[in-house]
Scaffold this active site. Structure first.
Site, short mmCIF file in Angstrom:
data_model
loop_
_atom_site.label_atom_id
_atom_site.label_comp_id
_atom_site.label_asym_id
_atom_site.label_seq_id
_atom_site.Cartn_x
_atom_site.Cartn_y
_atom_site.Cartn_z
CB VAL A 11 -0.91 -0.10 1.19
CG1 VAL A 11 -1.54 1.32 1.49
CG2 VAL A 11 -1.89 -1.16 1.17
CG ASP A 30 9.83 -0.36 5.14
OD1 ASP A 30 8.64 -0.41 4.52
OD2 ASP A 30 10.11 -1.42 6.04
CG LEU A 153 -4.54 1.25 -3.87
CD1 LEU A 153 -3.22 1.40 -3.80
CD2 LEU A 153 -5.16 2.17 -4.80
CG ASN A 208 -11.48 -5.28 1.62
OD1 ASN A 208 -11.74 -4.73 0.69
ND2 ASN A 208 -10.13 -5.09 2.16
N GLY A 257 -8.36 -15.27 -1.98
CA GLY A 257 -6.98 -15.29 -0.98
C GLY A 257 -6.49 -14.09 -0.85
CB CYS A 260 -6.98 -7.30 1.25
SG CYS A 260 -5.36 -6.51 0.89
CE LYS A 263 -4.10 -7.67 6.31
NZ LYS A 263 -4.42 -6.38 6.72
CE LYS A 320 -5.41 -9.00 -7.44
NZ LYS A 320 -6.48 -8.08 -7.43
#
Ligand code: UGA
Length: 430
Positions: A11, A30, A153, A208, A257, A260, A263, A320
């Site tokens: 993200v 990061d 996204l 979601n 799967g 996202c 979870k 996917k």
């Protein structure tokens, strides 16, 4: 505008890069030093169409940079996006310790106004916690705002989704925060929904969960179709033409799967539980999804009888198409079950094999789909990559030991594949 994007996972990296593309100065942060070193050499840690080119372009134009120095990035920026990981704990709840750490750092180093925006998918009331964490440490009383701006996204089309979204959701509690975020998104042609922070947080989980529900619904319908002699593709089409239902996310298959849906579903179930509501509907969505993966193994068994010692070819490993992401991919569970039954597996995926080799090393990875077919007792499609839709079926039939095709994503036309002499089994089809 000057932006710090804290967390360069999927993200953060896509969103930060897209904000720079819109003309903002973006520092992506990061704490994984190796990742930052690579990004500074323009080595992109994920496969996402168009991302590498966009990173290069914006780095060249000096609008995008990568660092592990969070303090400097926060000091230099007005808007701080929190896009760190919120991985699931064992009980399904999201682990928010990284969000807390970032909030604390912001509080410690800020010397002027900051707008702190939650981008990671978080439980409702996280915004309140961020505010509380900053307030406790903000002895100097520096002005700041907290906001929520959930992302929608999809992997594989993330850049397009950012630049041309259906909507932008902004959860705020001050006019100043609202104006800054509306200005930031001005170049994007999409309706902006301004809400309170809690509603924005829930919009993400509810969206979601609803999409996952749609998939489990059509997967349940696929079972009815099989038993009644109907075709789920036709049923989905007939349903989807109704604007109130819509045609998207009605594709039956081997289950959903990715990092996202699985979870976020379990996190939302926990959130509801903590609020005193037993979200049984979503528990059922999870159960149907688990069953759907088992159904693929059952179809293989129904065709091959004894599995021990048989050879099965798998096409598609990523959760996917158009991504190398294998997190919570149905292929992992399905291959795991087949291995337990003593099946020898040959597999091919255009992008995800390197990642899969790390977690499932003991299978044969092939250079192309045809090598997968050589001497396999059955061929199983688990991801609908375009490459698989145009395979030479005559060649496949010759290479397979027995012409059994389990189409876990309904990419083949049953009639024409059966006319070629295959024993075909799709999902929810006659
Ligand atoms: C999903 C959402 O679609 C995004 O809007 C959201 O921002 C993102 O999660 C997130 O929370 O970060 P993503 O996980 O990238 O995006 O993938 P999807 O395209 O939604 O697909 C998820 C899974 O559902 C895949 O395994 C896919 O094969 C499966 N799926 C999707 C179906 O089985 N049938 C369908 O009709 C659609």
């Amino acid at each position: 505008m000057k932006i710090a994007m804290i967390g360069t996972g999927y993200v953060g990296l896509v969103t930060g890069t897209c904000f720079s593309e819109l003309g903002n100065d973006v520092i992506c942060v990061d704490n994984d030093i190796e990742k930052i070193k690579k990004l500074n050499k323009e080595i992109i840690p994920i496969y996402e169409p168009g991302l590498e080119e966009m990173v290069k372009k914006n780095r060249n134009e000096k609008r995008l940079s990568f660092t592990s120095e969070i303090e400097d990035a926060v000091k230099e920026s007005e808007i701080i996006f929190i896009a760190v990981g919120t991985p699931p704990k064992e009980n399904g709840e999201a682990d928010l310790s990284s969000v807390e750490k970032v909030s604390a750092v912001v509080a410690d180093v800020m010397t002027d106004y900051k707008l702190v925006v939650g981008k990671s998918t978080v439980p409702v009331n996280t915004g309140k916690w961020i505010k509380k964490t900053i307030n406790i440490r903000n002895a100097r009383g520096i002005d700041f705002d907290v906001a929520s701006n959930p992302e929608f996204l999809r992997e594989g089309s993330a850049i397009n989704d950012f630049l041309f979204p259906d909507r932008i959701v902004i959860g705020v509690e001050s006019e100043r925060a609202k104006n800054i975020l509306c200005e930031l998104y001005k170049p994007v042609d999409a309706p902006i929904l301004v809400t309170d922070i809690e509603s924005a947080e829930i919009i993400k989980h509810a969206s979601n969960s609803f999409l996952a529900t749609k998939i489990s619904f059509i997967n349940a319908i696929s079972i009815i179709c099989e038993r009644a002699g109907a075709d789920v593709e036709m049923v989905a089409k007939g349903m989807g033409l109704d604007k109130r239902i819509g045609k998207d996310f009605l594709k039956a298959g081997a289950g959903f799967g990715g990092f996202c849906f699985p979870k976020d579903l379990s996190a939302f179930i926990r959130i509801a539980e903590n609020l005193g509501y037993d979200f049984r509907l979503l528990k059922e969505v999870e159960r149907i999804n688990d069953e759907q993966k088992k159904l693929i193994v059952k179809k293989i068994k129904e065709n091959l009888w004894n599995l021990n010692g048989k050879s099965v070819g798998i096409l598609g490993l990523s959760f996917k198409p158009d991504t190398d992401d294998i997190r919570y991919a149905p292929s992992i569970d399905i291959i795991g079950e087949l291995l337990q039954e003593g099946v020898k597996i040959k597999a091919y995926d255009p992008k995800a094999m390197e990642r899969m080799k790390v977690i499932i090393p003991g299978i044969t990875y092939c250079k192309d789909p045809y090598e997968v077919c050589e001497d396999s007792d059955a061929l199983v499609v688990l991801t609908e990559w375009d490459e698989f839709k145009n395979l030479k079926v005559k060649k496949i039939k010759k290479l397979l030991r027995t012409p059994i095709l389990i189409d876990g994503r309904n990419i083949f036309d049953p009639k024409s594949i059966e006319d070629e002499g295959f024993i075909y089994s799709g999902v929810g089809r006659k």
